[in-house]
Design an enzyme around this catalytic site. Structure first.
Site, PDB file in Angstrom:
ATOM      1  N   ARG A   1       0.831  -1.211   0.000  1.00 32.71           N
ATOM      2  CA  ARG A   1       0.000   0.000   0.000  1.00 32.71           C
ATOM      3  C   ARG A   1       0.866   1.262   0.000  1.00 32.71           C
ATOM      4  O   ARG A   1       0.508   2.271  -0.605  1.00 32.71           O
ATOM      5  CB  ARG A   1      -0.938   0.028   1.207  1.00 32.71           C
ATOM      6  CG  ARG A   1      -1.898  -1.143   1.264  1.00 32.71           C
ATOM      7  CD  ARG A   1      -2.912  -1.078   0.162  1.00 32.71           C
ATOM      8  NE  ARG A   1      -3.891  -2.146   0.376  1.00 32.71           N
ATOM      9  CZ  ARG A   1      -4.508  -2.768  -0.592  1.00 32.71           C
ATOM     10  NH1 ARG A   1      -4.259  -2.452  -1.845  1.00 32.71           N
ATOM     11  NH2 ARG A   1      -5.380  -3.702  -0.336  1.00 32.71           N
TER      12      ARG A   1
ATOM     13  N   LYS B   1      -5.961   2.063   1.586  1.00 35.71           N
ATOM     14  CA  LYS B   1      -7.049   1.094   1.434  1.00 35.71           C
ATOM     15  C   LYS B   1      -6.909  -0.052   2.440  1.00 35.71           C
ATOM     16  O   LYS B   1      -5.860  -0.670   2.554  1.00 35.71           O
ATOM     17  CB  LYS B   1      -7.045   0.536   0.009  1.00 35.71           C
ATOM     18  CG  LYS B   1      -8.147  -0.458  -0.263  1.00 35.71           C
ATOM     19  CD  LYS B   1      -8.059  -0.968  -1.679  1.00 35.71           C
ATOM     20  CE  LYS B   1      -9.054  -2.094  -1.902  1.00 35.71           C
ATOM     21  NZ  LYS B   1      -8.900  -2.686  -3.228  1.00 35.71           N
TER      22      LYS B   1
END
Length: 124
Positions: A48, A86
């Site tokens: 991420r 996310k």
């Protein structure tokens, strides 16, 4: 960065890098085509960091920044502010300063030799 400085017509390469630090599980997965895999939340978090990085930037989590500065105290980092990650929520993210002086400090051979020596165990 130019792919080949002698042949600029080949174009440029652009990458994004992200890293995080934490526990992982390592294993060889598969029988027919075995692969070495790292598994765990730390791997997902590093992914991420990369996917939320700007092009040609090295992004890091607060944990990674702390460990980097413990090992290379004169490295220069910049805050990227709060980034929505996310599956993780909002995190303050950092990037490595891109100045040439900072990279020369980080790529100093003696710095890495000292880090490796400090991390060796008695069994090595």
């Amino acid at each position: 960065t130019l792919i080949d400085e002698e042949d600029p017509s080949l174009g440029y390469i652009s990458i994004r890098v992200g890293f995080h630090s934490g526990p992982v599980v390592a294993s060889v997965v598969g029988e027919l085509n075995p692969r070495y895999c790292l598994l765990g939340d730390t791997v997902n978090h590093a992914s991420r960091m990369e996917s939320n990085s700007d092009v040609n930037q090295i992004s890091m989590s607060p944990q990674a920044k702390t460990l980097l500065l413990e090992q290379v105290s004169h490295a220069i980092t910049q805050t990227r502010g709060t980034v929505s990650i996310k599956g993780k929520g909002d995190f303050e993210c950092f990037s490595l300063d891109q100045s040439r002086d900072n990279y020369e400090v980080l790529l100093d051979k003696d710095v890495f030799v000292n880090i490796i020596d400090e991390n060796k165990t008695d069994g090595e």
